[in-house]
Design an enzyme around this catalytic site. Sequence first.
Site, short mmCIF file in Angstrom:
data_model
loop_
_atom_site.label_atom_id
_atom_site.label_comp_id
_atom_site.label_asym_id
_atom_site.label_seq_id
_atom_site.Cartn_x
_atom_site.Cartn_y
_atom_site.Cartn_z
N GLY A 137 31.48 4.35 68.59
CA GLY A 137 32.59 3.62 68.85
C GLY A 137 33.61 3.51 67.50
N CYS B 250 30.34 -11.58 62.66
CA CYS B 250 28.94 -11.55 61.87
C CYS B 250 28.92 -10.62 61.05
CB CYS B 250 27.80 -11.73 62.87
SG CYS B 250 27.54 -13.32 63.68
N ASN C 134 25.36 3.29 69.94
CA ASN C 134 26.47 3.72 70.71
C ASN C 134 27.43 3.82 69.59
OD1 ASN C 134 25.10 2.99 73.30
ND2 ASN C 134 25.74 0.99 73.24
N ARG D 257 24.06 -12.85 70.35
CA ARG D 257 25.25 -11.72 70.49
C ARG D 257 26.29 -12.59 71.54
NH1 ARG D 257 22.38 -7.03 73.15
NH2 ARG D 257 21.32 -8.92 73.89
C1 UDX Z 1 25.72 -10.01 66.13
C2 UDX Z 1 24.08 -9.70 66.23
O1 UDX Z 1 24.02 -8.78 67.19
C3 UDX Z 1 23.66 -10.96 66.71
O2 UDX Z 1 22.10 -10.98 66.38
C4 UDX Z 1 24.01 -11.99 65.30
O3 UDX Z 1 23.53 -13.44 65.48
C5 UDX Z 1 25.58 -12.16 65.23
O4 UDX Z 1 25.95 -10.97 65.13
P1 UDX Z 1 27.94 -10.25 67.79
O5 UDX Z 1 28.70 -10.03 66.55
O6 UDX Z 1 28.04 -10.85 68.91
O7 UDX Z 1 26.16 -10.25 67.30
O8 UDX Z 1 27.99 -8.48 68.37
P2 UDX Z 1 27.03 -7.15 68.75
O9 UDX Z 1 26.75 -7.12 70.25
O10 UDX Z 1 25.93 -7.14 67.66
O11 UDX Z 1 28.16 -6.27 68.06
C6 UDX Z 1 28.83 -6.17 66.92
C7 UDX Z 1 29.53 -5.02 66.52
O12 UDX Z 1 29.02 -3.73 66.72
C8 UDX Z 1 30.71 -4.84 67.96
O13 UDX Z 1 31.84 -4.38 67.40
C9 UDX Z 1 30.22 -3.67 68.70
O14 UDX Z 1 31.25 -3.30 69.55
C10 UDX Z 1 29.62 -2.82 67.68
N1 UDX Z 1 28.49 -1.93 68.19
C11 UDX Z 1 27.29 -2.64 68.64
C12 UDX Z 1 28.78 -0.67 68.29
O15 UDX Z 1 29.95 -0.32 67.75
N2 UDX Z 1 27.71 0.05 68.88
C13 UDX Z 1 26.42 -0.57 69.13
O16 UDX Z 1 25.77 0.11 69.50
C14 UDX Z 1 26.25 -1.74 69.29
#
Ligand code: UDX
Length: 436
Positions: free
Chosen positions: A253, A260, A251, A153
């Site tokens: 949002g 990704c 969460n 992440r």
């Molecule tokens: C993601 C995957 O988690 C990771 O394992 C993969 O290899 C790459 O893609 P990343 O894109 O860095 O990682 O972010 P992540 O923390 O997963 O969040 C993705 C999106 O979901 C963001 O826009 C975040 O704000 C949103 N999100 C995440 C939520 O809205 N609620 C949550 O509870 C978690």
Amino acid sequence: MNITVIGTGYVGLVSGLCLASLGHRVICVDKDENKIAKLKQDIIPIFEPGLKELLLEVKKQQKISFSTDLKLALNDAQAVFIAVGTPQDEDGSADLSYVLACAKEIAQYSNSYKLVITKSTVPVGTGFMVAEIIKKNNPNLDFDIASNPEFLREGNALSDFMNPDRIVVGTNNDRAKKLLKEIYEKFPEEKIVTTDITTSELIKYASNSFLATKISFINEMADLCEKTGGNIGELSRAIGLDSRIGGKFLNVGPGFGGSCFPKDIMAILNVAAEKKVELSLISSVIKSNKIRQEKMVEKIANYFGGNVAGKKIAILGLAFKANTDDIRYSPAILIVKKLAQLKASLKVSDFEAIENSKKELSEFSNIEFFEDVYAATKDADLIVIATEWNEYKKLDFAKIKTLVKSPKILDLRNILDAKNLEALGFDYNYIGRRQH
Ligand code: UDX
């Protein structure tokens, strides 16, 4: 082990530095001379907490070097990680041209055994395509292929690499499996999931699709709470306490973004379409996430009787999530764009993503950028929290109250303290709160 990592983007650089910190001798290769020159001068071209410190540490241990010369970098390498980009093609499928070009070059430049590992997120079948290309371009080369998807992440990448829930390795023979186990020997054996290449490639897409589904699910529950008066915070916590569900990624949002999730779920749909498999659930997630961003704009417009033209709106947060400068598929950016098109007067701020956002939003003259959060809130008719930067929780809201025109806050990340804000006289609204 001597390892070459091709690609110094997000995945390649983090993986290369972490592999070096595990004790391997790593050469990170990129065609981009500018990037390599920067890395040689200890300049990290991306924003990721801890990366610079790690670079200095592994440099001191002489475990890492950077090069634009793939041929030279392959000389002593036993394992080669392909970590180049797989951008989205116009039809939503993953563009494999960089990955396949790497395969060809590895074949052309290698004259000793290589374990070729795909780290980039690739559709099912890519590993075998890589093998075909290598065979065609260097029929005498002794090599194996493997799939080892990343689950990093942004903002947490180092800790995700060094403390993984699991390490997935897909191989088609024991020699490759043994070498991969050697690469990851510092991790407990039970963390390593060994499987075949196809399953490994599928695991990455399946994980991201499932997580995206979880987020869309909880966001839809928030919509229901808004209409029924339920409490989304308590609902999310309570369902998450069921160990079958789990509390993470619940969460609410403005929808998911980033480099990704949006790309990978489009890519898995493409793979499924090719194989004539209907993934109706995942199609719905894409739809749900798209509607989500439109709903957020509607929520903002509702403050002004549906018409935001000329309204001064402060948007706090532009990155797709906190602790990154990345704005790819950022819901905050999509919301800003839409509001800008509707002629709102926007004052936007972020802790890391202003530079990227300026480029992305350059066509609009009604957007002002502020490093200083307080300056962004001056004379605002409404403040919108769009990214969950921790720093926003620590703002001096009494001061902000004196700066704004109208003390209204819409928190799209549910991170602020309602009691505190209401005591200060703010009209505070958040995701899942019953609409009046
Ligand atoms: C993601 C995957 O988690 C990771 O394992 C993969 O290899 C790459 O893609 P990343 O894109 O860095 O990682 O972010 P992540 O923390 O997963 O969040 C993705 C999106 O979901 C963001 O826009 C975040 O704000 C949103 N999100 C995440 C939520 O809205 N609620 C949550 O509870 C978690």
